[in-house]
Design a protein around this motif. Structure first.
Motif, PDB file in Angstrom:
ATOM      1  N   TRP A 128     -16.376  18.186 -11.480  1.00  0.00           N
ATOM      2  CA  TRP A 128     -16.671  18.716 -12.806  1.00  0.00           C
ATOM      3  C   TRP A 128     -15.377  18.892 -13.601  1.00  0.00           C
ATOM      4  O   TRP A 128     -14.343  19.235 -13.048  1.00  0.00           O
ATOM      5  CB  TRP A 128     -17.347  20.085 -12.708  1.00  0.00           C
ATOM      6  N   ASP A 129     -15.485  18.708 -14.903  1.00  0.00           N
ATOM      7  CA  ASP A 129     -14.386  19.078 -15.792  1.00  0.00           C
ATOM      8  C   ASP A 129     -14.857  18.976 -17.234  1.00  0.00           C
ATOM      9  O   ASP A 129     -15.896  18.363 -17.530  1.00  0.00           O
ATOM     10  CB  ASP A 129     -13.155  18.192 -15.574  1.00  0.00           C
ATOM     11  N   ASP A 130     -14.072  19.574 -18.115  1.00  0.00           N
ATOM     12  CA  ASP A 130     -14.354  19.561 -19.552  1.00  0.00           C
ATOM     13  C   ASP A 130     -13.207  18.906 -20.289  1.00  0.00           C
ATOM     14  O   ASP A 130     -12.047  19.008 -19.882  1.00  0.00           O
ATOM     15  CB  ASP A 130     -14.543  20.986 -20.087  1.00  0.00           C
ATOM     16  N   ARG A 132     -12.549  17.020 -24.590  1.00  0.00           N
ATOM     17  CA  ARG A 132     -12.994  17.067 -25.976  1.00  0.00           C
ATOM     18  C   ARG A 132     -12.694  15.730 -26.649  1.00  0.00           C
ATOM     19  O   ARG A 132     -11.760  15.023 -26.260  1.00  0.00           O
ATOM     20  CB  ARG A 132     -12.291  18.194 -26.737  1.00  0.00           C
ATOM     21  N   HIS A 176     -17.109  18.853 -27.918  1.00  0.00           N
ATOM     22  CA  HIS A 176     -16.837  19.162 -26.527  1.00  0.00           C
ATOM     23  C   HIS A 176     -17.461  18.092 -25.627  1.00  0.00           C
ATOM     24  O   HIS A 176     -18.484  17.498 -25.972  1.00  0.00           O
ATOM     25  CB  HIS A 176     -17.380  20.541 -26.169  1.00  0.00           C
ATOM     26  N   TRP A 177     -16.864  17.920 -24.458  1.00  0.00           N
ATOM     27  CA  TRP A 177     -17.284  16.868 -23.535  1.00  0.00           C
ATOM     28  C   TRP A 177     -17.258  17.430 -22.120  1.00  0.00           C
ATOM     29  O   TRP A 177     -16.222  17.869 -21.632  1.00  0.00           O
ATOM     30  CB  TRP A 177     -16.342  15.675 -23.683  1.00  0.00           C
ATOM     31  N   THR A 178     -18.411  17.420 -21.448  1.00  0.00           N
ATOM     32  CA  THR A 178     -18.521  17.842 -20.056  1.00  0.00           C
ATOM     33  C   THR A 178     -18.917  16.641 -19.215  1.00  0.00           C
ATOM     34  O   THR A 178     -19.926  15.977 -19.506  1.00  0.00           O
ATOM     35  CB  THR A 178     -19.562  18.963 -19.888  1.00  0.00           C
ATOM     36  N   ALA A 207     -21.718  25.741 -22.612  1.00  0.00           N
ATOM     37  CA  ALA A 207     -21.339  25.042 -21.379  1.00  0.00           C
ATOM     38  C   ALA A 207     -22.128  25.561 -20.193  1.00  0.00           C
ATOM     39  O   ALA A 207     -22.427  24.804 -19.260  1.00  0.00           O
ATOM     40  CB  ALA A 207     -19.839  25.213 -21.144  1.00  0.00           C
TER      41      ALA A 207
END
Length: 448
Positions: A128-130, A132, A176-178, A207
């Motif tokens: 997992w990570d976030d 943008r 935002h991007w997950t 999130a």
């Protein structure tokens, strides 16, 4: 002296076997998704979907890689670029399909791969990570929200000749991007989920909701839990709450100032608690990202979180012998009975770098920051197709490891000892694919 050569009308252009192989692999990869699209869309739109996938594979440009006017040239040919752009617009604007269809496709493939990894006695890892997507010049696109600019942080980093660093964070419009990847130790990852969301407007999302929905699907569809590997951005109580609620194993890089409870030492900050943690194993590790070799020691303690008393967690402390870097603290729900178990968790966290590379490929190679679409739903569809392209590239590396070196040597040859010993990035594979497909595209243009 000039000489006249007769034109050979019966000349047949040579066909690229590499391009044919790639197109066949792409067709097989998209076949389950195309069958679902045939039930919802007109046949012409499904054909446009397949051609758009090929066009994204072919066209490499960070700044203009996802402009519809550019992709239209590769969908319908240079002479009919406006028609190709119109076809792509009709596909993205169609109300009969949504980006969730691509999410379901990814999740079904992830289910199959998790079962295969378990059968091969390999622990599945969900990385997992976030990140943008920055759109600093945009103003009217739907769903824009303030995001911290990683580009500005990199450009304002103190260097020789740079006198005054800007104070505070630099925020720009963006999304935002997950991302979630599925992998195992020594395995090539695959995409599980790519979600783009905003913190403002009618499409506002959190999130925590994204993680909740993902964990709920995993618990309902899989008999055994997978190990979720997360960075320090997820080092908080709600992450542990969701993981325990859905009975999932986790491995989080913990922050040094967060409180933990030890049976003998009481409640202390993590770095104070780790001072008395004795190293129980040592190893020489290669840091591929920094290209250095380090002497590393590992130790562990049984602890509890203040908000979840009665639940035993394990704190893994990783130290560098030469103290080139500060100690690393890993908090996990997986029990540790031996040094081997501790090193397995350390290597699992080091494998998390794959998701960082996925973000870099998406921005630098696939041009995910280049779309100029006003509507939110249309942008999600286009970015979902780009995620399909990235997962297809990973599937080539995973399923055809013997063919890829031969293909690279044929279409992107490089000289020098460094290129013989260095690991080949996925950018080279994308460049080789673009070169092979461009030959086939040029032949079709000339024959047309």
């Amino acid at each position: 002296m000039s000489r006249t050569y007769p034109q050979k009308n019966n000349f047949v252009s040579p066909k690229s076997t590499a391009a044919s192989f790639l197109l066949n692999r792409a067709q097989l990869y998209l076949l389950p998704l195309q069958n679902q699209l045939f039930e919802r869309l007109d046949k012409r739109l499904v054909v446009t979907f397949k051609e758009l996938f090929r066009a994204i594979l072919l066209f490499r440009n960070t700044k203009m890689g996802l402009l519809l006017s550019e992709l239209g040239s590769y969908v319908a040919g240079f002479a009919h670029a406006p028609a190709g752009t119109k076809r792509i617009s009709n596909l993205l604007r169609s109300p009969h399909w949504q980006a969730e269809l691509i999410d379901t496709f990814f999740f079904e493939r992830a289910q199959q791969r998790i079962s295969q990894l378990i059968q091969n006695k390999i622990r599945p890892l969900c990385l997992w990570d976030d990140s943008r997507l920055e759109k600093p010049e945009s103003w009217f696109a739907e769903g824009l929200c303030p995001v911290e600019s990683s580009k500005a942080k990199r450009l304002t980093k103190i260097k020789k000749g740079f006198y005054k660093r800007p104070s505070g964070r630099i925020c720009v419009p963006g999304f935002h991007w997950t991302g979630v990847l599925l992998s195992g130790l020594g395995q090539v990852p695959s995409v599980v989920q790519m979600s783009w969301w905003t913190s403002r407007g009618k499409q506002k999302e959190l999130a925590t909701n994204i993680m909740y929905r993902m964990l709920k699907k995993l618990q309902a569809s899989l008999p055994q839990p997978v190990l979720h590997v997360l960075d320090r951005g997820y080092a908080n109580s709600w992450t542990i709450e969701w993981m325990l609620h859905f009975q999932q194993d986790f491995l989080i890089r913990w922050k040094k100032n967060h409180l933990l409870i030890h049976a003998e030492k009481g409640t202390k900050q993590t770095h104070l608690l780790a001072r008395s943690c004795v190293a129980q194993g040592r190893k020489l590790l290669r840091d591929k990202e920094r290209k250095i070799t380090k002497h590393v020691s590992v130790g562990w303690l049984a602890v509890e979180h203040p908000d979840f008393k009665g639940t035993t967690l394990w704190l893994v402390v990783v130290r560098d012998k030469k103290q080139l870097q500060p100690p690393m603290y890993l908090l996990s729900s997986v029990g540790i009975d031996s040094v081997r178990d501790a090193w397995s968790l350390v290597h699992s966290y080091m494998h998390r770098w794959q998701i960082e590379q996925a973000f870099r490929v998406g921005k630098a190679e696939l041009g995910m920051e280049s779309p100029r679409l006003r509507l939110w739903v249309n942008r999600l569809k286009l970015l979902g197709i780009v995620s399909l392209v990235y997962d297809f590239l990973l599937s080539l590396l995973r399923n055809w490891p013997g063919w890829v070196p031969i293909f690279l040597k044929r279409w992107v040859p490089r000289t020098g000892n460094r290129h013989r010993t260095a690991s080949v990035p996925i950018y080279r594979l994308r460049l080789a694919i673009a070169n092979a497909l461009m030959v086939a595209f040029a032949i079709n243009q000339n024959s047309g």
